[in-house]
Design a protein around this motif. Structure first.
Motif, mmCIF file in Angstrom:
data_model
loop_
_atom_site.group_PDB
_atom_site.id
_atom_site.type_symbol
_atom_site.label_atom_id
_atom_site.label_comp_id
_atom_site.label_asym_id
_atom_site.label_seq_id
_atom_site.Cartn_x
_atom_site.Cartn_y
_atom_site.Cartn_z
ATOM 1 N N VAL A 191 0.897 -1.172 -0.004
ATOM 2 C CA VAL A 191 0.071 0.060 0.010
ATOM 3 C C VAL A 191 0.987 1.317 0.226
ATOM 4 O O VAL A 191 1.870 1.099 0.826
ATOM 5 N N LYS A 192 0.890 2.132 -1.028
ATOM 6 C CA LYS A 192 1.343 3.187 -1.053
ATOM 7 C C LYS A 192 0.730 4.421 -0.228
ATOM 8 O O LYS A 192 -0.649 4.353 -0.372
ATOM 9 N N GLY A 193 1.377 5.570 -0.132
ATOM 10 C CA GLY A 193 0.933 6.830 0.501
ATOM 11 C C GLY A 193 0.611 6.483 1.996
ATOM 12 O O GLY A 193 1.092 5.720 2.562
ATOM 13 N N SER A 194 -0.234 7.456 2.465
ATOM 14 C CA SER A 194 -0.358 7.364 3.956
ATOM 15 C C SER A 194 -1.412 6.931 4.568
ATOM 16 O O SER A 194 -2.415 6.927 3.741
ATOM 17 N N TYR A 195 -1.419 6.404 5.785
ATOM 18 C CA TYR A 195 -2.604 5.567 6.204
ATOM 19 C C TYR A 195 -3.605 6.747 7.230
ATOM 20 O O TYR A 195 -4.544 6.093 7.730
ATOM 21 N N LYS A 196 -3.325 8.044 7.079
ATOM 22 C CA LYS A 196 -4.275 8.866 7.660
ATOM 23 C C LYS A 196 -5.506 8.948 7.752
ATOM 24 O O LYS A 196 -6.331 8.681 8.666
ATOM 25 N N THR A 197 -6.040 8.898 6.246
ATOM 26 C CA THR A 197 -7.339 8.726 5.980
ATOM 27 C C THR A 197 -8.046 7.436 6.337
ATOM 28 O O THR A 197 -9.216 7.300 6.543
ATOM 29 N N ILE A 198 -7.151 6.427 6.429
ATOM 30 C CA ILE A 198 -7.854 5.182 6.653
ATOM 31 C C ILE A 198 -7.824 4.780 8.261
ATOM 32 O O ILE A 198 -9.198 4.193 8.536
ATOM 33 N N ASN B 128 5.052 -5.021 6.158
ATOM 34 C CA ASN B 128 5.293 -3.761 6.314
ATOM 35 C C ASN B 128 4.274 -2.906 6.451
ATOM 36 O O ASN B 128 3.894 -1.843 6.954
ATOM 37 N N SER B 129 3.380 -3.367 5.311
ATOM 38 C CA SER B 129 2.148 -2.540 5.192
ATOM 39 C C SER B 129 1.060 -2.633 6.426
ATOM 40 O O SER B 129 0.554 -1.725 6.884
ATOM 41 N N TYR B 130 1.124 -3.775 6.846
ATOM 42 C CA TYR B 130 0.479 -4.245 8.131
ATOM 43 C C TYR B 130 0.917 -3.174 9.111
ATOM 44 O O TYR B 130 0.104 -2.399 10.062
ATOM 45 N N PHE B 131 2.274 -3.113 9.477
ATOM 46 C CA PHE B 131 2.785 -2.436 10.411
ATOM 47 C C PHE B 131 2.512 -0.615 10.180
ATOM 48 O O PHE B 131 2.399 -0.082 11.379
ATOM 49 N N ALA B 132 2.695 -0.336 9.135
ATOM 50 C CA ALA B 132 2.394 0.942 8.606
ATOM 51 C C ALA B 132 1.008 1.331 9.323
ATOM 52 O O ALA B 132 0.600 2.481 9.731
ATOM 53 N N THR C 191 9.461 9.590 7.713
ATOM 54 C CA THR C 191 10.242 10.288 6.493
ATOM 55 C C THR C 191 9.749 10.006 5.053
ATOM 56 O O THR C 191 9.642 10.827 4.072
ATOM 57 N N GLN C 192 9.392 8.683 5.024
ATOM 58 C CA GLN C 192 8.681 8.138 3.674
ATOM 59 C C GLN C 192 7.353 8.693 3.445
ATOM 60 O O GLN C 192 6.745 8.652 2.264
ATOM 61 N N GLY C 193 6.616 9.207 4.637
ATOM 62 C CA GLY C 193 5.359 9.754 4.321
ATOM 63 C C GLY C 193 4.234 8.580 4.332
ATOM 64 O O GLY C 193 3.167 8.913 3.736
ATOM 65 N N LYS C 194 4.659 7.431 5.008
ATOM 66 C CA LYS C 194 3.779 6.331 4.909
ATOM 67 C C LYS C 194 2.823 6.500 6.245
ATOM 68 O O LYS C 194 1.991 5.682 6.285
ATOM 69 N N ILE C 195 3.321 6.873 7.352
ATOM 70 C CA ILE C 195 2.625 7.027 8.561
ATOM 71 C C ILE C 195 2.336 8.402 9.113
ATOM 72 O O ILE C 195 2.933 9.306 8.426
#
Length: 290
Positions: free
Chosen positions: A104-111, A245-249, A278-282
């Motif tokens: 999953v790319k991008g931030s999880y903020k909206t999720i 990695n996606s699960y942890f993010a 830094t990657q903007g994933k979380i």
């Protein structure tokens, strides 16, 4: 573990066929909500996770969850084993390309944000059940490697040991597999307790709900930290690093959004959390958080 009917438009459980291995698709992993399905290759191990007696000398009904004081520092021991002139190598999960691999790319903020018109407690309960269910599946994949002879104590990094608190208040060191089995059973019992996770009409969430939730997330994080530091290579070998990695993010974004774990508990994965930020994933931590 059977679980819960639909409440306020959300379903905490859906019945699906058992799967013998993790799917190659992120959606396949995240849409299977049957928590009775563990991905242990050893079905006997699967059964022991949710039983009240896993064959150890400790009764799961009589053990308590570790408190905040149940983390032992192994720093002094570690210093005697490492040569001061040599810098410890970075963990594999911090190294490229693995640290950047995700489904999953991008931030999880909206999720992870609380949806409009959704009850706050119900949102926490739903996500806690889902995240616990997925963690149980991931652990099932590597459980056969978590043997007492190889992991005689429950650790995250080389500086941290997690110990179990007994009913008399004393803490004991346990092999990693026994600690994790205790923790999974303890969390499972909490999630299935109707006085904590009510599912029937007219039942309210207890005043202690947030405290109970935070205790569950601490235990989940400790298992996650153990897997990252001790079994990430196995996930890579199974081509599951992107799923993990996606699960942890997703997990850490939810933790940050609702402030569910104290910062000192997150220290074993501090480098990874900083990298994902830094990657903007979380969701970024506030400057005074870490």
């Amino acid at each position: 573990m059977s679980f819960f009917s639909t409440i306020k438009g959300f379903t905490r459980s859906s019945k699906k066929k058992n799967q013998n291995k993790l799917g190659n698709n992120y959606n396949e992993l995240y849409l299977n909500n049957d928590s009775s399905t563990s991905l242990n290759y050893n079905q006997n191990t699967q059964a022991s996770i949710y039983s009240n007696n896993n064959g150890s000398s400790l009764s799961l009904r009589r053990t308590h969850s570790p408190s905040k004081q149940s983390v032992r520092s192994l720093k002094s021991t570690n210093q005697t084993r490492q040569q001061p002139s040599k810098q410890a190598p970075k963990p594999l999960f911090i190294c490229e390309p693995f640290v950047k691999i995700a489904l999953v790319k991008g931030s999880y903020k909206t999720i992870v944000q609380l949806p409009k018109y959704v009850d706050y407690h119900e949102w926490l309960a739903l996500n806690t059940f889902e995240l616990f269910n997925h963690l149980n599946k991931f652990y099932g994949v590597i459980a056969e490697y978590v043997t007492p002879d190889r992991y005689p104590i429950m650790t995250a990094d080389s500086k941290t040991e997690y110990v179990w608190m007994m009913p008399n208040g004393k803490t004991v060191s346990l092999p990693a597999n026994q600690y994790i089995d205790h923790a999974l059973t303890w969390m499972n019992n909490k999630i299935n307790d109707q006085t904590i996770f009510p599912t029937k009409s007219g039942m309210a969430f207890p005043p202690s709900f947030l405290k109970e939730i935070k205790g569950i997330y601490i235990q989940m994080f400790r298992i996650i930290a153990h897997i990252f530091h001790n079994h990430f290579d196995k996930l890579v070998h199974l081509s599951l690093e992107a799923h993990w990695n996606s699960y942890f993010a997703h997990f850490i974004s939810f933790v940050i959004e609702f402030d569910l774990i104290d910062k000192h508990e997150l220290e074993p994965l501090r480098m990874l959390i900083d990298n994902l930020e830094t990657q903007g994933k979380i969701i970024p931590f506030s400057k005074d958080t870490l």
